[in-house]
Design an enzyme around this catalytic site. Sequence first.
Site, PDB file in Angstrom:
ATOM      1  N   ASP A   1     -11.517   6.775  14.481  1.00 21.54           N
ATOM      2  CA  ASP A   1     -10.881   5.522  14.076  1.00 21.54           C
ATOM      3  C   ASP A   1     -11.979   4.470  13.943  1.00 21.54           C
ATOM      4  O   ASP A   1     -12.578   4.060  14.934  1.00 21.54           O
ATOM      5  CB  ASP A   1      -9.842   5.106  15.116  1.00 21.54           C
ATOM      6  CG  ASP A   1      -9.019   3.897  14.682  1.00 21.54           C
ATOM      7  OD1 ASP A   1      -9.508   3.088  13.864  1.00 21.54           O
ATOM      8  OD2 ASP A   1      -7.882   3.743  15.177  1.00 21.54           O
TER       9      ASP A   1
ATOM     10  N   ARG B   1       5.984   9.259  -5.569  1.00 16.68           N
ATOM     11  CA  ARG B   1       5.615   9.683  -4.215  1.00 16.68           C
ATOM     12  C   ARG B   1       4.321  10.497  -4.217  1.00 16.68           C
ATOM     13  O   ARG B   1       3.666  10.636  -3.198  1.00 16.68           O
ATOM     14  CB  ARG B   1       6.753  10.487  -3.582  1.00 16.68           C
ATOM     15  CG  ARG B   1       6.504  10.918  -2.142  1.00 16.68           C
ATOM     16  CD  ARG B   1       7.790  11.309  -1.420  1.00 16.68           C
ATOM     17  NE  ARG B   1       8.648  12.141  -2.209  1.00 16.68           N
ATOM     18  CZ  ARG B   1       8.509  13.478  -2.354  1.00 16.68           C
ATOM     19  NH1 ARG B   1       7.536  14.106  -1.745  1.00 16.68           N
ATOM     20  NH2 ARG B   1       9.359  14.147  -3.111  1.00 16.68           N
TER      21      ARG B   1
ATOM     22  N   LYS C   1      -6.009  -4.395   9.001  1.00 17.91           N
ATOM     23  CA  LYS C   1      -6.958  -5.233   9.725  1.00 17.91           C
ATOM     24  C   LYS C   1      -8.079  -5.730   8.808  1.00 17.91           C
ATOM     25  O   LYS C   1      -7.829  -6.473   7.887  1.00 17.91           O
ATOM     26  CB  LYS C   1      -7.498  -4.454  10.924  1.00 17.91           C
ATOM     27  CG  LYS C   1      -6.434  -3.745  11.778  1.00 17.91           C
ATOM     28  CD  LYS C   1      -5.372  -4.678  12.316  1.00 17.91           C
ATOM     29  CE  LYS C   1      -4.505  -4.044  13.408  1.00 17.91           C
ATOM     30  NZ  LYS C   1      -3.708  -2.894  13.007  1.00 17.91           N
TER      31      LYS C   1
ATOM     32  N   TYR D   1      -6.112   2.689  20.670  1.00 16.24           N
ATOM     33  CA  TYR D   1      -4.960   1.972  20.153  1.00 16.24           C
ATOM     34  C   TYR D   1      -3.670   2.515  20.776  1.00 16.24           C
ATOM     35  O   TYR D   1      -3.444   3.725  20.779  1.00 16.24           O
ATOM     36  CB  TYR D   1      -4.909   2.081  18.634  1.00 16.24           C
ATOM     37  CG  TYR D   1      -3.671   1.497  18.021  1.00 16.24           C
ATOM     38  CD1 TYR D   1      -3.302   0.178  18.276  1.00 16.24           C
ATOM     39  CD2 TYR D   1      -2.858   2.270  17.197  1.00 16.24           C
ATOM     40  CE1 TYR D   1      -2.147  -0.353  17.728  1.00 16.24           C
ATOM     41  CE2 TYR D   1      -1.708   1.741  16.644  1.00 16.24           C
ATOM     42  CZ  TYR D   1      -1.356   0.428  16.912  1.00 16.24           C
ATOM     43  OH  TYR D   1      -0.209  -0.095  16.375  1.00 16.24           O
TER      44      TYR D   1
END
Length: 396
Positions: free
Chosen positions: A187, A56, A212, A109
């Site tokens: 972003d 982790r 993306k 978004y």
Amino acid sequence: MSLSEQQAAGLSAETMVVAAGRPPRERDQPVNPPLVLSSTYYGTGPLGPGDRGYGRYSNPTWDPFEEALGQLEGADLPGLLYASGLAAVSSALSLIPSGGVLVMPNHSYSGTLVMAAELAQKGFIELRTVDIADTGAVEAALAPGGPDAKAAAMLWLESPTNPMLGIADIPVLTQAAHASGAIVVTDNTFSTPLVQQPLALGSDVVLHSVTKYLAGHSDVVLGALVTSNPDIRSALLHHRTIHGAIAGPFEAWLALRGLRTLALRVEKSQESARVLAERLSAHPRVESVRFPGLPDDPGHERATAQMKGFGSIICIQVAPDGGLDGAAAADKVVEAVSLWLPATSLGGVESLIERRRRHTAEPASVPGNLIRLSVGIENVEDLWTDLEQALDTLDG
């Protein structure tokens, strides 16, 4: 060649997407980073700097992608990879102090908007949404606005915005945000670091939905954050570790493999988008076209000044069709294509088409007849033939 060595060498972005994150140039070592599937690492005693300790905290398969992305964004530090774009959004929003003010585009978004709205509803933050292309309105939203009001703690930018393709004046807005004491998160998913580098324009943190363009093949779900500020990166890393929003090693390996062709894919899709946008502008069944590459687009001048291209997302509004309103006419177009894929998401090798208001979370200010086109790498004439025949199914 290390991250710092490649930056010092002044390699172009087109070369860095191929060269960054490679293993050491040693005899019999692999050319590509291997996939490491392990949740556990040998070690005794307290963990020191650089110790992996546990899956982790770190994974060797994350490192090459994080190094490559940091270099592509012009950062002094490697990026941070997350389980999804929204996991990265959550981590970035955690930088806002309790009760702090977040200024965010009213068109961005939808997942980001929903997350911010939920935090505001619970009283964790104060949310102010604004037209990000209206510089004066953004500057006003950053300021206290009254004796009991607070200045913004964070300015969230998307440029171009999703799905309206609004263009923010990033250098001016980052300067205004910093003057108000706010940090700036941008972003950069639509642009990619090959088209726009927000850190160089003044942003503190850059966000990507790696799903993306960066991964580029519609086969992984990942997110990433990049910053040159060691304190901010430390806070983001802590949030990722404690909240467990970590990337799977196989997904990270696929994302780096996809990144290697980013320059070719961006070049092809951008050129095709320009051609399609010009033709769509002349089609009688199209009411309007948004694409920053068009000279008459409202964001063209700004995009030309701060971007190295115009991206490969086009938004059109479809005219009503006889007895059908614009939304129904847009649905008819989406249903009539055969090469374009009716699906959500963007940035893959395949071209996607979608009426955005079919999603209940999409802002009501997004027109019902708006179709978002994500242009892939297919032959542009094939894409146009399919799109044109779909539009021609409308009666007029």
